[in-house]
Design a protein around this motif. Structure first.
Motif, PDB file in Angstrom:
ATOM      1  N   HIS A 298       0.828  -1.206   0.000  1.00 54.43           N
ATOM      2  CA  HIS A 298       0.000   0.000   0.000  1.00 54.43           C
ATOM      3  C   HIS A 298       0.863   1.256   0.000  1.00 54.43           C
ATOM      4  O   HIS A 298       0.563   2.242  -0.697  1.00 54.43           O
ATOM      5  CB  HIS A 298      -0.925  -0.024   1.220  1.00 54.43           C
ATOM      6  N   SER A 299       1.959   1.214   0.777  1.00 56.32           N
ATOM      7  CA  SER A 299       2.847   2.375   0.841  1.00 56.32           C
ATOM      8  C   SER A 299       3.467   2.665  -0.514  1.00 56.32           C
ATOM      9  O   SER A 299       3.524   3.816  -0.963  1.00 56.32           O
ATOM     10  CB  SER A 299       3.927   2.128   1.897  1.00 56.32           C
ATOM     11  N   PHE A 300       3.955   1.610  -1.184  1.00 61.43           N
ATOM     12  CA  PHE A 300       4.522   1.801  -2.527  1.00 61.43           C
ATOM     13  C   PHE A 300       3.461   2.360  -3.467  1.00 61.43           C
ATOM     14  O   PHE A 300       3.721   3.257  -4.269  1.00 61.43           O
ATOM     15  CB  PHE A 300       5.056   0.483  -3.073  1.00 61.43           C
ATOM     16  N   ARG A 301       2.284   1.821  -3.367  1.00 62.80           N
ATOM     17  CA  ARG A 301       1.211   2.210  -4.269  1.00 62.80           C
ATOM     18  C   ARG A 301       0.820   3.673  -4.067  1.00 62.80           C
ATOM     19  O   ARG A 301       0.682   4.435  -5.032  1.00 62.80           O
ATOM     20  CB  ARG A 301       0.007   1.304  -3.997  1.00 62.80           C
ATOM     21  N   ARG A 304       3.416   6.470  -5.156  1.00 62.16           N
ATOM     22  CA  ARG A 304       3.720   6.629  -6.588  1.00 62.16           C
ATOM     23  C   ARG A 304       2.499   7.025  -7.393  1.00 62.16           C
ATOM     24  O   ARG A 304       2.592   7.842  -8.300  1.00 62.16           O
ATOM     25  CB  ARG A 304       4.334   5.328  -7.113  1.00 62.16           C
ATOM     26  N   GLY A 305       1.366   6.426  -7.095  1.00 65.75           N
ATOM     27  CA  GLY A 305       0.122   6.836  -7.721  1.00 65.75           C
ATOM     28  C   GLY A 305       0.025   6.519  -9.193  1.00 65.75           C
ATOM     29  O   GLY A 305       1.021   6.280  -9.876  1.00 65.75           O
ATOM     30  N   GLY A 306      -1.197   6.506  -9.699  1.00 70.29           N
ATOM     31  CA  GLY A 306      -1.434   6.300 -11.118  1.00 70.29           C
ATOM     32  C   GLY A 306      -1.149   4.887 -11.576  1.00 70.29           C
ATOM     33  O   GLY A 306      -1.012   3.952 -10.787  1.00 70.29           O
ATOM     34  N   LEU A 307      -1.049   4.743 -12.889  1.00 72.24           N
ATOM     35  CA  LEU A 307      -0.754   3.458 -13.510  1.00 72.24           C
ATOM     36  C   LEU A 307       0.742   3.155 -13.346  1.00 72.24           C
ATOM     37  O   LEU A 307       1.588   3.947 -13.757  1.00 72.24           O
ATOM     38  CB  LEU A 307      -1.130   3.492 -14.988  1.00 72.24           C
ATOM     39  N   SER A 369      15.748   2.523  -2.008  1.00 73.42           N
ATOM     40  CA  SER A 369      15.420   1.845  -0.749  1.00 73.42           C
ATOM     41  C   SER A 369      15.114   0.367  -0.956  1.00 73.42           C
ATOM     42  O   SER A 369      14.952  -0.376   0.019  1.00 73.42           O
ATOM     43  CB  SER A 369      14.217   2.519  -0.083  1.00 73.42           C
ATOM     44  N   VAL A 370      15.032  -0.068  -2.203  1.00 73.38           N
ATOM     45  CA  VAL A 370      14.694  -1.462  -2.509  1.00 73.38           C
ATOM     46  C   VAL A 370      15.929  -2.159  -3.069  1.00 73.38           C
ATOM     47  O   VAL A 370      16.459  -1.742  -4.094  1.00 73.38           O
ATOM     48  CB  VAL A 370      13.533  -1.548  -3.527  1.00 73.38           C
ATOM     49  N   ALA A 381       6.832  -6.573  -2.206  1.00 70.43           N
ATOM     50  CA  ALA A 381       5.820  -5.544  -1.984  1.00 70.43           C
ATOM     51  C   ALA A 381       5.842  -4.511  -3.104  1.00 70.43           C
ATOM     52  O   ALA A 381       4.784  -4.041  -3.555  1.00 70.43           O
ATOM     53  CB  ALA A 381       6.049  -4.878  -0.634  1.00 70.43           C
ATOM     54  N   GLU A 382       7.045  -4.156  -3.557  1.00 69.98           N
ATOM     55  CA  GLU A 382       7.142  -3.208  -4.665  1.00 69.98           C
ATOM     56  C   GLU A 382       6.528  -3.811  -5.931  1.00 69.98           C
ATOM     57  O   GLU A 382       5.761  -3.149  -6.646  1.00 69.98           O
ATOM     58  CB  GLU A 382       8.600  -2.831  -4.922  1.00 69.98           C
TER      59      GLU A 382
END
Length: 460
Positions: A298-301, A304-307, A369-370, A381-382
């Motif tokens: 959820h944090s990654f999502r 960054r937002g969008g497609l 960070s990944v 998660a990413e």
């Protein structure tokens, strides 16, 4: 024509060969050159110096030395066979094939040359001819495990799962196989029930293989088997979350296994031989079967937002990496075809990746960070935050598809055994769509197909 060597010259070559066989290549080369200074037309000296150069990584020099040796002594089968090895290492497959065939014309009973001929035929897409070579190799030398394993991979590539998995067990007889067979006191599992005891499944080969074979673990659980799963430590957190009720551990530890009440064990690559002996059997595959950390996803999502479209384009695999990897600059039309945030899912040093992206004018988000090489759970998660993953044949493809993310796999003309010969889907991963090279090296045609698919899936 070569002349008969003098005793002094023969002694020099023998001395050099002893050093060569002991792995002391610089010293061996020095003496080979001394011998050739005495007789520049000594075919054996040229051949052996060429092989030393090849083993030292100087393929072009090695090729020229072998060609000179063959000019002097064209009936030496070993010269042609070794030239084939050098040409194969350079990706000169048609020339390597010709060299191997000439070696076999001179000495038809060379099992290892039939094996190598099979490899270059398979790499050129001549699968039936390759299979015939492997079978001929086994007829000449039934205990040559490399030929049995090679045969298995062609059978699996053809979708002959029943015979392919059986022959796949040859891998344990290969000296230097990347995952050694483990010496457990418990027996190998044959599919029987283990009342009140556990089955230990242990991972083998690479991260991608472990992920792929782990797809059978839910089926074991559904069949009522109590399981322990021994995996690479980088996968332990992800697998523990994904397989509740399975004891997920890492590392060979017979004392721990005794406490877990393990009654039998099996390497994970042997599971398909029990459960996937036909194409129809793959319908039992659960999808998805891996679960990423929902909070991190959820944090990654949200950040960054969008497609979001993830991309991986390179593998370091020395043997097959050059054929599987794609120049990042070739993806430029894709970046322009979809209104999306493009995210790098490529492993490697972030500074190096950033420089590569800059040279290719690739609008990639590279998240420092990944680090997928050290923490696969964060990477999962990413990946799980993506709307689509576009990737070459590497561990990212396995991870994304196992997580249930729509995954577009870009394959070279001669694919790895697990992807079968044709088709645009994978029996291992229902969320996967496959794009295949129509000709060796033709990534442009693949990327044209991907661009059209992107424009159809995500119109601007």
């Amino acid at each position: 024509m070569t002349q008969h060597s003098s005793p002094a010259l023969q002694a020099l070559i023998r001395d050099a060969l002893r050093l060569h066989q002991a792995g002391r290549l610089p010293e061996a080369e020095h003496i080979y050159r001394q011998a050739l200074a005495l007789d520049p037309f000594n075919a054996d000296g040229l051949h052996l110096l060429g092989m030393a150069a090849f083993q030292s990584g100087r393929q072009d020099e090695a090729e020229q030395l072998l060609l000179r040796a063959i000019d002097l002594l064209p009936t030496a089968a070993s010269y042609h066979a070794n030239l084939g090895n050098i040409l194969q290492s350079q990706g000169k497959l048609a020339q390597a094939e010709a060299s191997y065939r000439r070696a076999l014309e001179l000495r038809p009973e060379q099992a290892e040359v039939h094996l190598n001929l099979g490899h270059v035929l398979k790499a050129q897409g001549h699968v039936e001819l390759a299979l015939a070579c492997y079978q001929r190799t086994l007829a000449l030398k039934p205990d040559l495990a490399e030929a049995g394993a090679a045969e298995s991979m062609v059978l699996l590539l053809k979708g002959d799962f029943a015979r392919g998995w059986k022959a796949f067990e040859f891998r344990w007889q290969i000296r230097g196989w990347e995952t050694p067979m483990r010496a457990y006191p418990q027996p190998l599992w044959c599919g029987e029930q283990l009342p009140s005891a556990r089955l230990l499944v242990w991972g083998e080969q690479g991260i991608g293989d472990e992920i792929m074979f782990a797809g059978l673990v839910p089926e074991l659980v559904r069949a009522g088997h109590r399981c322990a799963l021994d995996c690479d430590p980088r996968l332990q957190t992800l697998f523990a979350r994904s397989f509740p009720g399975v004891e997920v551990v890492s590392g060979f530890d017979p004392h721990r296994d005794k406490e877990l009440n393990v009654a039998a064990h099996l390497p994970s690559g042997s599971l398909p031989g029990l459960f996937r002996t036909s194409l129809e059997a793959f319908a039992r595959t659960q999808s998805p079967y891996l679960a990423a950390d929902p909070i991190r996803r959820h944090s990654f999502r949200e950040s960054r937002g969008g497609l979001l479209i993830g991309l991986a384009w390179h593998t370091r695999n020395r043997q097959s990496g050059p054929a599987r990897s794609i120049d990042l600059a070739l993806f430029a039309p894709l970046f322009a075809s979809a209104k999306a945030r493009w995210v790098s899912l490529q492993y490697g040093d972030p500074a190096v990746l950033e420089a590569e992206a800059s040279r290719a004018s690739a609008p990639l988000l590279i998240d420092r960070s990944v680090d997928q090489l050290s923490n696969i759970d964060i990477f999962a998660a990413e990946v799980a935050a993506m709307d689509l993953v576009i990737t070459i044949d590497n561990s990212t493809a396995h991870l994304a598809a196992a997580l249930g993310i729509p995954t577009w796999l870009l394959l070279p003309f001669a694919p790895d055994w697990r992807w079968l010969l044709d088709g645009d889907t994978s029996p291992w991963y229902p969320p996967m769509r496959i794009f295949r090279q129509p000709r060796p090296g033709d990534w442009q045609a693949v990327l044209d197909q991907v661009r059209s698919a992107l424009e159809g899936e995500f119109p601007r």
